[in-house]
Design an enzyme around this catalytic site. Sequence first.
Site, PDB file in Angstrom:
ATOM      1  N   SER A  40      -2.129  -2.027  -7.025  1.00  0.00           N
ATOM      2  CA  SER A  40      -0.924  -1.762  -6.237  1.00  0.00           C
ATOM      3  C   SER A  40      -0.164  -0.599  -6.853  1.00  0.00           C
ATOM      4  O   SER A  40      -0.141  -0.445  -8.080  1.00  0.00           O
ATOM      5  CB  SER A  40      -0.017  -3.002  -6.214  1.00  0.00           C
ATOM      6  OG  SER A  40       1.254  -2.697  -5.679  1.00  0.00           O
ATOM      7  N   TYR A  84       3.150 -10.363  -9.899  1.00  0.00           N
ATOM      8  CA  TYR A  84       2.209  -9.599  -9.085  1.00  0.00           C
ATOM      9  C   TYR A  84       1.826  -8.304  -9.783  1.00  0.00           C
ATOM     10  O   TYR A  84       0.630  -7.962  -9.885  1.00  0.00           O
ATOM     11  CB  TYR A  84       2.840  -9.310  -7.721  1.00  0.00           C
ATOM     12  CG  TYR A  84       1.962  -8.533  -6.779  1.00  0.00           C
ATOM     13  CD1 TYR A  84       0.932  -9.153  -6.086  1.00  0.00           C
ATOM     14  CD2 TYR A  84       2.168  -7.167  -6.586  1.00  0.00           C
ATOM     15  CE1 TYR A  84       0.124  -8.436  -5.216  1.00  0.00           C
ATOM     16  CE2 TYR A  84       1.360  -6.440  -5.721  1.00  0.00           C
ATOM     17  CZ  TYR A  84       0.345  -7.084  -5.040  1.00  0.00           C
ATOM     18  OH  TYR A  84      -0.454  -6.373  -4.195  1.00  0.00           O
TER      19      TYR A  84
END
Length: 229
Positions: free
Chosen positions: A124, A137
């Site tokens: 990400s 995350y």
Amino acid sequence: MTTSVVTGGASGIGAAVAAALIAEGHRVIIVDIAAPPERHGAAQYIRADLGSPEGIDSIVAELGGHPVDNLVHCAARGQWSSFRQTERAEWEQILRTNLEGTIALAQAVVPLMPRGGRIVLFASGTVFKGSRNLFAYVASKAGVIGFARCLAEELGEDEITVNVISPGITATPMIARMAHTEEANIATRALKRRAHPDDIVGPVLFLLSDQAAFVTGQTLCVDGGSVKN
């Protein structure tokens, strides 16, 4: 026929990648925790939780020892909560699914890969930004990048490439909880528009292709120029 396993293929980026591979004539095996959509095309479907040993075991059983040429691992569990307010059980589940599940999946699939196989993992753009309310995350996805670099080194002798795609905020069901940040994120991009799953497909197909045979251990940010590294 080329066999490609795509995790998270029930929706979002995974579904777009699976559709593109089917269109190119691949035998596609979708792995997802969700029930299969009413229509998921010509793909085989394996319903499994990547965050549990039982889920990994079920994938191994369903693959049945057959060769897998490509692995595109899009599946992940999202998070939107502050460090102080997130219960331990929640952040442990994020790490278990996104990082431990990635390692376990690779250990399950790599033995089935022929020489010259391709692995594309997903991280990400938030890894490079240290975004608020995404600590677990981001930590899990940073781990994926580190893992991919190590795996690329180990699998190089078999000419199996391992690369990572790091998307920015993309219009998928997973980002619903952080959709209110999208406008500000778009403002940081050189290309000032919303990202859609189809924007990620081309880079994935490149990394799976013969044109990327000498590309491994790399992380490609696909975010319209938000992260510049």
